[in-house]
Scaffold this motif. Sequence first.
Motif, PDB file in Angstrom:
ATOM      1  N   TYR A  11       0.820  -1.212   0.000  1.00 26.75           N
ATOM      2  CA  TYR A  11       0.000   0.000   0.000  1.00 26.75           C
ATOM      3  C   TYR A  11       0.859   1.268   0.000  1.00 26.75           C
ATOM      4  CZ  TYR A  11      -4.881   1.430   0.433  1.00 26.75           C
ATOM      5  OH  TYR A  11      -6.142   1.888   0.180  1.00 26.75           O
ATOM      6  N   VAL A  12       1.797   1.341   0.967  1.00 30.32           N
ATOM      7  CA  VAL A  12       2.605   2.564   1.090  1.00 30.32           C
ATOM      8  C   VAL A  12       3.411   2.788  -0.189  1.00 30.32           C
ATOM      9  CG1 VAL A  12       4.519   3.656   2.320  1.00 30.32           C
ATOM     10  CG2 VAL A  12       2.748   2.443   3.612  1.00 30.32           C
ATOM     11  N   ASP A  53       9.128  -7.715  -4.432  1.00 27.78           N
ATOM     12  CA  ASP A  53       8.087  -8.207  -3.542  1.00 27.78           C
ATOM     13  C   ASP A  53       8.218  -9.727  -3.451  1.00 27.78           C
ATOM     14  OD1 ASP A  53       5.319  -8.668  -2.267  1.00 27.78           O
ATOM     15  OD2 ASP A  53       5.350  -6.497  -2.530  1.00 27.78           O
ATOM     16  N   LYS A  58       2.174 -10.653  -7.250  1.00 28.88           N
ATOM     17  CA  LYS A  58       2.793  -9.387  -7.682  1.00 28.88           C
ATOM     18  C   LYS A  58       4.086  -9.613  -8.465  1.00 28.88           C
ATOM     19  CE  LYS A  58       0.941  -6.673  -3.814  1.00 28.88           C
ATOM     20  NZ  LYS A  58       1.219  -6.033  -2.534  1.00 28.88           N
ATOM     21  N   ILE A  87      13.703 -11.411  -1.170  1.00 29.68           N
ATOM     22  CA  ILE A  87      14.021 -12.458  -0.193  1.00 29.68           C
ATOM     23  C   ILE A  87      12.819 -12.585   0.747  1.00 29.68           C
ATOM     24  CG2 ILE A  87      15.478 -12.940   1.806  1.00 29.68           C
ATOM     25  CD1 ILE A  87      17.776 -11.692   0.318  1.00 29.68           C
ATOM     26  N   CYS A 131       8.448  -3.261   3.568  1.00 27.14           N
ATOM     27  CA  CYS A 131       7.923  -4.636   3.629  1.00 27.14           C
ATOM     28  C   CYS A 131       6.962  -4.763   4.808  1.00 27.14           C
ATOM     29  CB  CYS A 131       9.063  -5.619   3.891  1.00 27.14           C
ATOM     30  SG  CYS A 131      10.173  -5.816   2.520  1.00 27.14           S
ATOM     31  N   THR A 133       5.531  -5.638   8.321  1.00 30.41           N
ATOM     32  CA  THR A 133       6.168  -5.589   9.642  1.00 30.41           C
ATOM     33  C   THR A 133       6.648  -6.989  10.053  1.00 30.41           C
ATOM     34  OG1 THR A 133       4.544  -3.891  10.192  1.00 30.41           O
ATOM     35  CG2 THR A 133       5.849  -4.770  12.011  1.00 30.41           C
ATOM     36  N   TYR A 163      18.348  -7.635   3.484  1.00 32.22           N
ATOM     37  CA  TYR A 163      18.358  -6.540   2.490  1.00 32.22           C
ATOM     38  C   TYR A 163      19.419  -5.487   2.856  1.00 32.22           C
ATOM     39  CZ  TYR A 163      13.947  -8.016   0.242  1.00 32.22           C
ATOM     40  OH  TYR A 163      12.979  -8.699  -0.446  1.00 32.22           O
ATOM     41  N   LYS A 257       6.243  -3.149  16.791  1.00 27.88           N
ATOM     42  CA  LYS A 257       5.606  -1.823  16.681  1.00 27.88           C
ATOM     43  C   LYS A 257       5.509  -1.177  18.064  1.00 27.88           C
ATOM     44  CE  LYS A 257       4.107  -0.507  12.570  1.00 27.88           C
ATOM     45  NZ  LYS A 257       4.632   0.615  11.853  1.00 27.88           N
ATOM     46  N   ASP A 316      -3.720   6.048   6.250  1.00 22.87           N
ATOM     47  CA  ASP A 316      -2.451   5.537   6.761  1.00 22.87           C
ATOM     48  C   ASP A 316      -1.319   5.631   5.735  1.00 22.87           C
ATOM     49  OD1 ASP A 316      -1.110   4.411   8.857  1.00 22.87           O
ATOM     50  OD2 ASP A 316      -1.604   2.339   8.337  1.00 22.87           O
TER      51      ASP A 316
END
Length: 382
Positions: A11-12, A53, A58, A87, A131, A133, A163, A257, A316
């Motif tokens: 999304y982001v 991704d 995708k 990965i 990616c 969380t 990464y 988080k 968001d």
Amino acid sequence: MVKVVILGQGYVASIFASGLEKIKAGKMEPYGVPLADELPIKIREIEIVGSYDVDASKVGKDLYDVVKRYDPEAPESLKGITVRNGIHLRSLRNLPIKATGLDDGMTIEAAVEHLVNEWKELKPDVFVNVCTTEAFIPFESREELEKAIAEDRKDRLTATQVYVYAAAQYAKETGGAAFVNAIPTLIANDPVYAELARESNLAIFGDDGATGATPLTADVLSHFAQRNRYVLDIAQFNIGGNNDFLALTDKERNKSKEFTKSSIVKELLGYDAPHYIKPTGFLEPLGDKKFIAMHMEYVSFNGAHDEIIISGRINDSPALAGLLVDLVRLGRMAVEKRDFGPVYEVNAFYMKNPGPKEKQNIPRIIAHEKMRMWAGLEPKWL
Ligand code: NAD
């Protein structure tokens, strides 16, 4: 030019790609981009050169078709980039998504080599990590990290940890790059990665993009701290309906988080007021427009008890995507300045948990001025 590789085309990343192309085409104002037209590097100079991704639906698709799933008005200028395989390392575990990763068919070492070779062709200046969380364990030492990679410890490493390791190798071989870690996995705050980045000519922005309720909480807490009001408790709720909130229903991921969000209380107040600050739940119909609410009780002069209640519905993904438009340009500037390792001046404004580890959260209004000065701009209010 600022060449960008995206890690995690969700999304982001899709709102970032879509909004960026619309601004470049003059079809959208750069609202939500803090330094919009102020930086010496202009928004039109940003170019997405690659995307990765591990969602099987995708990988191999055109970037335009993936972005269109999130924004029906995606510009056609996104056509021509194919989403590549990244990965996986359990990133999508327990989610209703079919995953495919380079690590399914090769060792971690071979996957790192594969990525570095692809990047040498794409020639990115900046990597943006958005990616899903992750549940993660930081590394205690460089030896432990290198051993985990050499011994192919797929159970120990997360995708982000690999990464960044690969980006450091790429930066070392090509003279410099920047890595924007917009997710909670500790990278800028992990001394092992900070040292690796400094040695490898890799600038690090992180960890976890500061959007939504948390920076607002930070601003309100600074307001109390400046007036010596004693905070008794803080309750902050976040309920959303996007895939990130779904991923956060997993206890281990939510912990990461919680860690980045909670660090602000003690750092800004100087004491640890009892608090509940973490993503609270998934409710699909809310979609990307999450519900946030906060409630704070504090003691004022003469023992008076006050309460503040704030609530809102906040989109968001655009909140973070707007910050990324600055971060990729600042990343390029960090490389030009040869400011490698975690760049605190940038992180203190843009990140929930600004690295390096020994540095703390400071009121955003001060962080904003310091960041502007780092970028060679006049302070705004000083
Ligand atoms: P999302 O689920 O829509 O997108 C994540 C994407 O990453 C998906 O396409 C997924 O398939 C892909 N992915 C997962 N593991 C991968 C891997 N190992 N390699 C490559 N791709 C991988 O989530 P989102 O809403 O776009 O959020 C992305 C990240 O940004 C989350 O980690 C979140 O914590 C962070 N973040 C978001 C906000 C915000 O939305 N305002 C704020 C701060 C941080």
